[in-house]
Design an enzyme around this catalytic site. Structure first.
Site, PDB file in Angstrom:
ATOM      1  N   GLU A  37       0.868  -1.170   0.000  1.00  0.00           N
ATOM      2  CA  GLU A  37       0.000   0.000   0.000  1.00  0.00           C
ATOM      3  C   GLU A  37       0.912   1.230   0.000  1.00  0.00           C
ATOM      4  O   GLU A  37       1.806   1.325   0.845  1.00  0.00           O
ATOM      5  CB  GLU A  37      -0.896   0.016   1.249  1.00  0.00           C
ATOM      6  CG  GLU A  37      -1.855   1.184   1.176  1.00  0.00           C
ATOM      7  CD  GLU A  37      -2.795   1.306   2.376  1.00  0.00           C
ATOM      8  OE1 GLU A  37      -2.753   0.446   3.267  1.00  0.00           O
ATOM      9  OE2 GLU A  37      -3.556   2.291   2.382  1.00  0.00           O
ATOM     10  N   ARG A 263       5.843 -12.987   9.187  1.00  0.00           N
ATOM     11  CA  ARG A 263       6.507 -11.737   8.852  1.00  0.00           C
ATOM     12  C   ARG A 263       7.874 -11.678   9.521  1.00  0.00           C
ATOM     13  O   ARG A 263       8.151 -12.403  10.470  1.00  0.00           O
ATOM     14  CB  ARG A 263       5.647 -10.541   9.240  1.00  0.00           C
ATOM     15  CG  ARG A 263       5.378 -10.419  10.734  1.00  0.00           C
ATOM     16  CD  ARG A 263       4.229  -9.470  11.018  1.00  0.00           C
ATOM     17  NE  ARG A 263       4.503  -8.111  10.608  1.00  0.00           N
ATOM     18  CZ  ARG A 263       3.804  -7.453   9.680  1.00  0.00           C
ATOM     19  NH1 ARG A 263       2.809  -8.025   9.072  1.00  0.00           N
ATOM     20  NH2 ARG A 263       4.087  -6.211   9.383  1.00  0.00           N
ATOM     21  N   LYS A 273       4.756   0.407   9.377  1.00  0.00           N
ATOM     22  CA  LYS A 273       4.759   1.724   8.747  1.00  0.00           C
ATOM     23  C   LYS A 273       4.212   2.795   9.680  1.00  0.00           C
ATOM     24  O   LYS A 273       4.689   3.921   9.685  1.00  0.00           O
ATOM     25  CB  LYS A 273       3.958   1.676   7.450  1.00  0.00           C
ATOM     26  CG  LYS A 273       4.799   1.171   6.283  1.00  0.00           C
ATOM     27  CD  LYS A 273       4.062   1.323   4.981  1.00  0.00           C
ATOM     28  CE  LYS A 273       3.197   0.115   4.747  1.00  0.00           C
ATOM     29  NZ  LYS A 273       2.598   0.076   3.407  1.00  0.00           N
TER      30      LYS A 273
HETATM   31  P1  ATP Z   1       3.082  -2.464   7.977  1.00  0.00           P
HETATM   32  O1  ATP Z   1       2.727  -3.469   9.019  1.00  0.00           O
HETATM   33  O2  ATP Z   1       4.521  -2.060   7.999  1.00  0.00           O
HETATM   34  O3  ATP Z   1       2.154  -1.304   7.900  1.00  0.00           O
HETATM   35  P2  ATP Z   1       1.743  -3.643   5.784  1.00  0.00           P
HETATM   36  O4  ATP Z   1       1.588  -5.100   5.784  1.00  0.00           O
HETATM   37  O5  ATP Z   1       0.544  -2.864   6.112  1.00  0.00           O
HETATM   38  O6  ATP Z   1       2.996  -3.273   6.645  1.00  0.00           O
HETATM   39  P3  ATP Z   1       1.845  -3.399   2.975  1.00  0.00           P
HETATM   40  O7  ATP Z   1       2.236  -2.246   2.168  1.00  0.00           O
HETATM   41  O8  ATP Z   1       0.436  -3.838   2.944  1.00  0.00           O
HETATM   42  O9  ATP Z   1       2.291  -3.074   4.445  1.00  0.00           O
HETATM   43  O10 ATP Z   1       2.810  -4.629   2.684  1.00  0.00           O
HETATM   44  C1  ATP Z   1       3.027  -5.165   1.424  1.00  0.00           C
HETATM   45  C2  ATP Z   1       3.405  -6.604   1.550  1.00  0.00           C
HETATM   46  O11 ATP Z   1       4.559  -6.735   2.366  1.00  0.00           O
HETATM   47  C3  ATP Z   1       2.299  -7.394   2.205  1.00  0.00           C
HETATM   48  O12 ATP Z   1       2.077  -8.546   1.449  1.00  0.00           O
HETATM   49  C4  ATP Z   1       2.828  -7.701   3.568  1.00  0.00           C
HETATM   50  O13 ATP Z   1       2.354  -8.934   4.009  1.00  0.00           O
HETATM   51  C5  ATP Z   1       4.341  -7.704   3.362  1.00  0.00           C
HETATM   52  N1  ATP Z   1       5.004  -7.327   4.599  1.00  0.00           N
HETATM   53  C6  ATP Z   1       4.825  -6.215   5.333  1.00  0.00           C
HETATM   54  N2  ATP Z   1       5.578  -6.241   6.441  1.00  0.00           N
HETATM   55  C7  ATP Z   1       6.279  -7.396   6.417  1.00  0.00           C
HETATM   56  C8  ATP Z   1       7.244  -8.020   7.288  1.00  0.00           C
HETATM   57  N3  ATP Z   1       7.635  -7.440   8.410  1.00  0.00           N
HETATM   58  N4  ATP Z   1       7.741  -9.218   6.921  1.00  0.00           N
HETATM   59  C9  ATP Z   1       7.360  -9.806   5.778  1.00  0.00           C
HETATM   60  N5  ATP Z   1       6.460  -9.291   4.920  1.00  0.00           N
HETATM   61  C10 ATP Z   1       5.918  -8.097   5.230  1.00  0.00           C
HETATM   62 MG    MG Z   2      -1.150  -4.042   4.519  1.00  0.00          MG
END
Ligand code: ATP
Ligand code: MG
Length: 564
Positions: A37, A263, A273
């Site tokens: 996102e 993760r 984020k």
């Molecule tokens: P955050 O928790 O940092 O806000 P998010 O999952 O909301 O992260 P996205 O932009 O939706 O952020 O993430 C894009 C992809 O990266 C998703 O498929 C998510 O599962 C993966 N992702 C995010 N954080 C991690 C992590 N710490 N380890 C592995 N994959 C991750």
């Molecule tokens: Mg997300």
């Protein structure tokens, strides 16, 4: 596609995909996507997901799309889109012409919602947000059906159309899937599909005041793009039945398999984020690319290489249970990579003036120094040597402790790639008592070998010529948090920030050749660590270097001492 330097180890995801290929589940196709996102910069956790999503199709002859999962207007922006594109490219991956935006699917998603309404599988609910929460029930109690659940198809279509037309206030109505308020899985208790949000979107502007929820948009975006394997993190495990429900009920042609993995959590770091935005917003760090940030932009500026990060991701592997990976492992990967690729140089971080009394005042020699002692292919450079040098303050001790094999009264040491020198005296500041100058003599017989009489010297220290070196600012970075799990501190997570995460040394001296090096160039300063010319602040007129990582892991030492 990026070349991995070691064969991919296998894991449960790859095993599942191999099984699918064998059974022809997706006609042998492998299509993944990385779906960030655009509401922040990518961090090292995302790198794990990127390496997985791009690495798998590279291995099985498939494709990986880059999709901006931009279904929530708040917080999304073009700046973030551009940073994501730059970071994925920098990591070494290529999505060809397959850059997609979920916001490009808004019309189709809206049509899918209409279809659910027409088939009696979705309804407009007019409970307030608080009531919806109350009706949802708990883990131990079933939910209660909304009084609006049995609205007619016509009424639902009418209300949904008017929601889209902007007739209603935010929170007054939502569209919900009609599934099962008694389901043991709370996710399945008539989840919200669309909500009213009167906010402009960075791509669609004011066209919409109605936005799809993640669970609805994500599975359908995957299906539209003919994804076969939708890889996501564990917190979406309970959402998988919903992912499948939408695709089954809408009888779409392409029904991807959702697969969840753990993760990445990294010690002394926050990887969310929301938290990173707070660090940037509150000015705790300089910005998203502050070299202390766990963002890819920060790591790039710090001097980490994409190879080191990819290697780290490959080493941590992929599993179904979460754990906390030690930051030292990432730093180890960085050291290992830079050890091979970074040319050597000499830099004095805390200079102490040293005069060689028996070296002629006007004389200057150019000493041949290899750029990499283990790799002659990297060539050599000529480093000026003269009567007045700088050495590290730490490399002289008036009263040397045990095992201190550097300079002290009565001692001899070798200057790296140069002569053996012997202590002759020191000058102290009369006020502070601080040593401000050392005097030594040199042995002219020792440039190309040990002293001919066989006497032993204490050790080897680095140096630069006072006149021929140039000033530089060096920024010593350390971990941003001083506890392994900052989020374990709850709301007080900022209290565990490391107050010493940045130390600026303004009066360093480095070899003059660094003035011509392009920003981002990395060096090993002998005996110190790896350093990188800061891409934002460094210029030939004013050199600024970031310490990428010290030569040795000083935190391991601290941990060892605590154990003893
Ligand atoms: P955050 O928790 O940092 O806000 P998010 O999952 O909301 O992260 P996205 O932009 O939706 O952020 O993430 C894009 C992809 O990266 C998703 O498929 C998510 O599962 C993966 N992702 C995010 N954080 C991690 C992590 N710490 N380890 C592995 N994959 C991750
Ligand atoms: Mg997300």
């Amino acid at each position: 596609m990026a070349q991995m330097n070691s064969p991919e180890p296998t894991d449960f995801i790859r095993e599942m995909i191999e099984e699918h290929i064998k059974t022809n589940r997706f006609q042998g196709r492998v299509a993944t996507r990385f779906p960030p996102e655009p509401n922040g910069y990518l961090h090292i956790g995302h790198a794990k997901s990127i390496c997985l999503n791009f690495g798998i199709p590279a291995q099985y002859g498939g494709t990986c799309n880059l999709r901006m999962d931009d279904t929530d207007p708040s917080g999304e922006s073009e700046e973030y889109v551009n940073s994501i594109i730059q970071d994925v490219k920098w990591l070494g991956f290529d999505w060809g012409n397959r850059l997609y935006f979920a916001s490009d699917y808004y019309d189709r998603l809206y049509q899918y919602a209409i279809r659910l309404i027409e088939e009696g599988k979705a309804y407009v609910c007019s409970l307030s947000p608080d009531e919806i929460r109350e009706y949802r029930g708990t883990l131990t109690e079933p939910g209660k059906e909304s009084p609006y659940r049995n609205r007619s198809v016509e009424e639902n279509l009418d209300l949904f159309g008017r929601m889209r037309a902007g007739e209603f206030e935010e929170g007054s109505h939502v569209l919900r899937a009609k599934i099962d308020m008694a389901s043991p899985n709370i996710v399945m208790r008539d989840p919200i599909i669309y909500r009213i949000k009167k906010a402009p979107h960075y791509r669609t502007g004011n066209k919409w005041c109605l936005y799809p929820m993640y669970d609805f948009a994500h599975c359908l975006s995957d299906s539209i793009e003919k994804i076969t394997h939708s890889i996501c993190t564990l917190e979406f495990e309970n959402n998988r039945p919903l992912y499948d429900w939408f695709l089954d009920e809408l009888k779409v042609e392409n029904h991807p398999q959702q697969i969840e993995f753990a993760r990445l959590n990294l010690s002394c770091t926050v990887l969310s984020k929301r938290r990173l935005i707070e660090l940037v917003g509150k000015g705790v760090v300089e910005g998203w690319d502050d070299p202390r940030m766990p963002t890819l932009a920060g790591m790039r500026r710090r001097g980490y290489t994409p190879e080191a990060i990819r290697n780290f991701c490959s080493r941590i592997g992929v599993a179904k249970t979460e754990n906390l990976v030690d930051l030292s492992l990432l730093e180890h990967c960085v050291r290992e990579d830079l050890n091979q690729r970074a040319p050597r140089s000499m830099g004095v971080l805390r200079p102490l003036r040293l005069v060689i009394d028996n070296y002629p005042e006007e004389k200057k020699e150019e000493l041949e120094c290899p750029n990499h002692p283990q790799n002659p292919g990297m060539g050599s450079r000529r480093v000026p040597f003269s009567r007045v040098l700088y050495i590290e303050q730490d490399d002289f001790h008036e009263d040397p402790p045990k095992k201190y094999n550097r300079l002290g009264p009565g001692r001899e040491v070798r200057l790296r790639y140069s002569y053996v020198i012997k202590y002759a005296g020191m000058v102290k500041d009369p006020q502070s008592g601080k040593i401000i100058e050392l005097h030594c003599t040199y042995d002219p017989e020792t440039l190309h070998g040990p002293p001919p009489d066989g006497r032993k010297v204490e050790g080897v220290i680095h140096w630069v010529s006072a006149e021929h070196s140039v000033p530089a600012e060096v920024r010593l970075y350390d971990r941003l948090f001083q506890v392994p799990d900052p989020m374990g501190e709850g709301d007080d997570w900022m209290k565990s920030l490391n107050p010493k995460s940045l130390e600026i040394l303004s009066f360093c001296r480095v070899e003059s050749s660094l003035r011509d090096a392009p920003p981002g160039s990395r060096y090993q300063f002998e005996r110190q660590g790896y350093f990188c010319l800061d891409s934002r602040d460094s210029s030939p007129q004013r050199l600024v270097l970031n310490r990428v990582v010290p030569l040795r892991d000083s935190w391991a030492k601290v941990a060892d001492q605590k154990k003893k």
